[in-house]
Design a protein around this motif. Structure first.
Motif, PDB file in Angstrom:
ATOM      1  N   TRP A  40       0.858  -1.176   0.000  1.00 52.23           N
ATOM      2  CA  TRP A  40       0.000   0.000   0.000  1.00 52.23           C
ATOM      3  C   TRP A  40       0.900   1.233   0.000  1.00 52.23           C
ATOM      4  N   ALA A  41       0.442   2.297  -0.643  1.00 50.76           N
ATOM      5  CA  ALA A  41       1.178   3.558  -0.656  1.00 50.76           C
ATOM      6  C   ALA A  41       0.383   4.614   0.097  1.00 50.76           C
ATOM      7  N   ALA A  42       1.011   5.208   1.120  1.00 55.56           N
ATOM      8  CA  ALA A  42       0.394   6.305   1.874  1.00 55.56           C
ATOM      9  C   ALA A  42       0.675   7.597   1.129  1.00 55.56           C
ATOM     10  N   THR A  43      -0.355   8.166   0.493  1.00 57.23           N
ATOM     11  CA  THR A  43      -0.139   9.193  -0.522  1.00 57.23           C
ATOM     12  C   THR A  43      -0.284  10.626  -0.035  1.00 57.23           C
ATOM     13  N   ASP A  44      -1.131  10.867   0.985  1.00 58.10           N
ATOM     14  CA  ASP A  44      -1.331  12.261   1.401  1.00 58.10           C
ATOM     15  C   ASP A  44      -0.736  12.502   2.783  1.00 58.10           C
ATOM     16  N   TYR A  45      -0.699  13.754   3.171  1.00 56.36           N
ATOM     17  CA  TYR A  45      -0.007  14.162   4.390  1.00 56.36           C
ATOM     18  C   TYR A  45      -0.600  13.502   5.626  1.00 56.36           C
ATOM     19  N   TYR A 286      10.018   7.726  -2.139  1.00 49.49           N
ATOM     20  CA  TYR A 286       9.250   6.698  -1.429  1.00 49.49           C
ATOM     21  C   TYR A 286      10.191   5.970  -0.475  1.00 49.49           C
ATOM     22  N   PHE A 287       9.666   5.609   0.696  1.00 52.98           N
ATOM     23  CA  PHE A 287      10.545   4.936   1.660  1.00 52.98           C
ATOM     24  C   PHE A 287       9.832   3.729   2.251  1.00 52.98           C
ATOM     25  N   PRO A 288      10.450   2.545   2.171  1.00 48.93           N
ATOM     26  CA  PRO A 288       9.869   1.318   2.706  1.00 48.93           C
ATOM     27  C   PRO A 288      10.333   1.073   4.139  1.00 48.93           C
ATOM     28  N   MET A 289       9.608   0.321   4.858  1.00 52.73           N
ATOM     29  CA  MET A 289       8.210  -0.022   4.872  1.00 52.73           C
ATOM     30  C   MET A 289       7.724   0.134   6.312  1.00 52.73           C
ATOM     31  N   LEU A 310       4.133   1.678   2.017  1.00 57.11           N
ATOM     32  CA  LEU A 310       5.224   2.513   1.519  1.00 57.11           C
ATOM     33  C   LEU A 310       4.936   3.970   1.858  1.00 57.11           C
ATOM     34  N   ALA A 311       5.914   4.675   2.391  1.00 63.58           N
ATOM     35  CA  ALA A 311       5.752   6.085   2.750  1.00 63.58           C
ATOM     36  C   ALA A 311       6.070   6.962   1.545  1.00 63.58           C
ATOM     37  N   CYS A 312       5.100   7.757   1.103  1.00 58.59           N
ATOM     38  CA  CYS A 312       5.271   8.616  -0.090  1.00 58.59           C
ATOM     39  C   CYS A 312       5.587  10.041   0.347  1.00 58.59           C
TER      40      CYS A 312
END
Length: 404
Positions: A40-45, A286-289, A310-312
């Protein structure tokens, strides 16, 4: 988006921020595939902040249910299998991080400032010796060597090994001719191990000495493996992201002359340019995880225990739900928070040093070369071929004459 509704994250994308805009439009938590890993990608602040601080999200690898499917040799593999404080939690994280806090204290930084200014001045002098009307790559010749030299001194890398170490770290920072690879990483680790062994008998005023003393006098507070992993992490993380920060700031300021004039006139401090660059063009893409320790719901999305997130960071910095005119680079905007250095217990220890280096570097560079201009438009520069870093492989400029 593929048939199973997963975004494929391209490490070599030429439009990172466009990709991130599409991710945010898809939702706060979006299914993606990155280097063959389903996550999963965390996309917003707000969502990223939740992921970074939620008690049911952990960086410890054993929580990842499908960790056995991780392709070897990738950027994700290198990060998530790191045995330093990077992936530790709770008491182990505090035990590994505590010895390093003094190294990045305000007192230590105040002592470093004159040395950073001296190294910067030396690089400016070297640039001034080059032909004023010929292209020069400021990533290679300025943004990279400054943080590399600073972290080498802070850690205590012997002069006899610096050329070999720098040759290898060139590839990690994507400057020079070498390409990053698993074999190169092994060579780097072997060289760092050799340096650490040599330093056992030669104490000094540096981090390696501090860590040795703790390892030996405090009942093995740091194991041998932890000692080596910590020094390796500090050397790599301690300069590569700062290279991206300085490169990104140079790139945007040369394309925004009105913003640059605010700095040169003194109406805005160079620290404002550093902070706005960190928000608007984060050095980390992007930075895992983070892994769900158990089933948990975040922003309406149900994560099953063991699923990775994943941290976006670059996406969160341009979240229109968090910032007015998020896509606009504006050093006059009221002071805002950003997540470029993370948040919570894993907040980047080196953040004050990176900020200091960026401020000193930009003030010296733009003060020395008032007629400097870019050789190419920002979107014409080749991007880094990595999932982690956000910058360009080169930053070519015409310096023009040095200020008198």
């Amino acid at each position: 988006m593929t048939d199973d509704s997963r975004f494929i994250l391209d490490p070599a994308t030429a439009d990172l921020h466009g990709d991130n805009e599409r991710l945010r439009e898809a939702g706060p938590l979006v299914p993606v595939t990155a280097e063959g890993v389903r996550a999963w990608a965390a996309t917003d602040y707000a969502t990223l902040m939740t992921v970074l601080t939620h008690p049911d999200m952990s960086r410890e690898l054993h929580h990842w249910a499908d960790r056995h499917t991780l392709p070897p040799g990738t950027a994700i593999d290198r990060i998530v299998t790191d045995t330093s404080m990077l992936n530790a939690e709770g008491e182990r994280h505090r035990r590994l991080r505590m010895p390093l806090t003094a190294a990045f204290s305000q007192r230590r930084l105040n002592g470093l400032r004159p040395r950073i200014e001296e190294l910067t001045a030396r690089l400016i002098d070297r640039l001034a010796e080059l032909p004023a009307d010929a292209p020069v790559d400021l990533r290679l010749e300025f943004a990279y060597p400054l943080p590399r030299e600073v972290i080498s001194e802070l850690i205590g890398i012997p002069a006899a090994h610096q050329d070999d170490l720098h040759r290898l770290s060139d590839a990690i920072a994507q400057v020079g001719g070498l390409e990053d690879s698993p074999a190169l990483r092994r060579e780097l680790r072997e060289l760092l191990d050799e340096i650490i062994e040599e330093r056992r008998g030669t104490p000094g005023e540096d981090l390696i000495t501090d860590l040795f003393e703790l390892h030996e006098k405090d009942g093995g507070r740091l194991s041998e493996d932890e000692l080596f992993a910590t020094i390796e992490l500090l050397f790599i993380a301690g300069h590569v992201t700062t290279v991206n920060l300085i490169t990104n700031a140079i790139r945007v300021l040369l394309s925004e002359p009105d913003q640059l004039e605010l700095l040169r006139s003194g109406r805005c401090p160079y620290s404002a340019a550093v902070e706005e660059t960190l928000r608007w063009d984060s050095p980390i893409a992007y930075f895992p995880m983070r892994y769900a320790v158990r089933d948990v719901e975040i922003d309406g999305v149900r994560l099953r225990g063991g699923e990775p997130v994943l941290a976006c960071f670059a996406s969160a910095g341009r979240d229109p739900g968090q910032y007015e005119q998020a896509d606009v680079f504006d050093i006059t905007r009221p002071q805002v928070t950003h997540l470029a250095f993370g948040h919570g217990p894993h907040f980047c220890l080196g953040a004050p040093l990176a900020r200091l280096e960026g401020e000193i570097a930009l003030r010296a560079l733009f003060g020395a070369f008032p007629a400097m201009k870019p050789v190419a438009l920002p979107d014409e520069l080749p991007p880094l071929d990595t999932l982690l870093g956000n910058s360009t492989r080169t930053m070519p400029v015409i310096l023009g004459p040095r200020a008198r």
